[in-house]
Design a protein around this motif. Sequence first.
Motif, PDB file in Angstrom:
ATOM      1  N   GLU A  27       0.805  -1.232   0.000  1.00 33.08           N
ATOM      2  CA  GLU A  27       0.000   0.000   0.000  1.00 33.08           C
ATOM      3  C   GLU A  27       0.836   1.280   0.000  1.00 33.08           C
ATOM      4  N   PRO A  28       1.898   1.412   0.824  1.00 31.94           N
ATOM      5  CA  PRO A  28       2.677   2.658   0.780  1.00 31.94           C
ATOM      6  C   PRO A  28       3.322   2.904  -0.587  1.00 31.94           C
ATOM      7  N   LEU A  29       3.799   1.852  -1.227  1.00 29.50           N
ATOM      8  CA  LEU A  29       4.421   2.020  -2.538  1.00 29.50           C
ATOM      9  C   LEU A  29       3.397   2.487  -3.569  1.00 29.50           C
ATOM     10  N   LEU A  30       2.201   1.897  -3.558  1.00 30.03           N
ATOM     11  CA  LEU A  30       1.184   2.299  -4.526  1.00 30.03           C
ATOM     12  C   LEU A  30       0.731   3.734  -4.285  1.00 30.03           C
ATOM     13  N   ARG A  31       0.643   4.118  -3.028  1.00 31.40           N
ATOM     14  CA  ARG A  31       0.227   5.502  -2.750  1.00 31.40           C
ATOM     15  C   ARG A  31       1.267   6.488  -3.283  1.00 31.40           C
ATOM     16  N   ASP A  32       2.547   6.140  -3.169  1.00 31.29           N
ATOM     17  CA  ASP A  32       3.592   7.007  -3.719  1.00 31.29           C
ATOM     18  C   ASP A  32       3.541   7.027  -5.249  1.00 31.29           C
ATOM     19  N   CYS A  33       3.297   5.873  -5.848  1.00 33.94           N
ATOM     20  CA  CYS A  33       3.246   5.806  -7.316  1.00 33.94           C
ATOM     21  C   CYS A  33       2.063   6.598  -7.868  1.00 33.94           C
ATOM     22  N   LEU A  34       0.972   6.677  -7.097  1.00 37.46           N
ATOM     23  CA  LEU A  34      -0.244   7.352  -7.565  1.00 37.46           C
ATOM     24  C   LEU A  34      -0.312   8.802  -7.100  1.00 37.46           C
TER      25      LEU A  34
END
Length: 405
Positions: free
Chosen positions: A227-234
């Motif tokens: 989840e933290p990685l996807l939030r940064d990517c988005l």
Amino acid sequence: MSDHLGPYQLLSRLGSGGFGEVHLALDPDGRTVAVKVLHPHVAADAGALARLAREVQTMRRVGGPHVAEVLDASLDVTRPYLVTRYVQGRPLSAVPVPVAALRELAEGLAGALLAIHRAGVVHRDLKPANVMMADGLPVVIDFGIASALDSLSVTASGAVVGTPGYLAPEVLEGREAGMEADVFSFGATLAYAATGRQPYGQGPASAVAYRVVHHEPDLDGVPGWLEPLLRDCLATDPAARPTAERICDRLGVDPATPVPPPPARVVRSRGGDVHELDTRQWRPGDRPRPGSPEESRARHREKVRRRWVIGSGLFVSLLSAAAWEPLPEVALFLLAGYALAVVADAGVALFARAPYLRSRIVVDLAGIAGTAGLCLGLNAAFSTFTLALFAGTALVAGIAFLLSA
């Protein structure tokens, strides 16, 4: 009746997208490839074709197990086309979600994104429909095509240059977009795979695009490690998104060594411009690419061959044991003949640089030693009459099997 396009034999239509129809085809050596035939309105745009011809050189530098490499292109003909590696599988958009092997999917997509960006290519249309799932592993297709054909004339003719919900905010707003836009699409694609939902909801394209620009993505249900990685990517701000290298580092993916550019050949666009196209030559005896149909066939052939080595070894050992006392010369002849046949087959494989050569040699040596040892063991454990009955039964069963096969 099959159609031909240049040296390729078109077998069946696989699907259609914004820029062309994709066909399953055979190359001149009989290997399966995917041929994308550009739509007429795209083929009529000389400027778009010239730009695509320039981009193909760069696209050819992208290689790896998680990308469908561009193998060939012909853009100066009535029906311009691109040829890529054929990936046997289903798109991520058509498989059950949430995906069970999510970590493998994330690592494979990260590796593909790194390979694409290292070559200086921007995918521009990364989405579930452009991620093929082959044996549970992702393979990215159609990289660079949307970016190369993103011209006013092509777009005005109706080609789709992206899918709302997976396009980055800067693309939707008409601002300059680069590799950071692919990172956004990577995050949205993984969010869909992790939750089974579109990260920005469904509805009219304009409504989805508005939510992309002004709302936070729906990441409810995404595992904590992702989840933290996807939030940064988005992130709405492109500068706040991680690079492909940083994504691989956070996922623990070992960056693959860049694939060296293959030999060059000439491709001409409709406008007469000459461009160098890097084209990898497939030669007989080359080890097939992992996950390709050629690799599957090679694995199947090796499995069948291993069964024959073991099965024939068992049969020869039984016959040799039965003939050991009354006809020792025949027993030795059978063992020597089996060993010679196996060694000759291994020699042919060594000369042809066949796949799985090391395991093949191990199986061959083990088969020879095991056959001789089993023959001695059977001769010591059973009488000649009993072994003759066994051998006769095995012979009849073998003949029946061959006739039925």
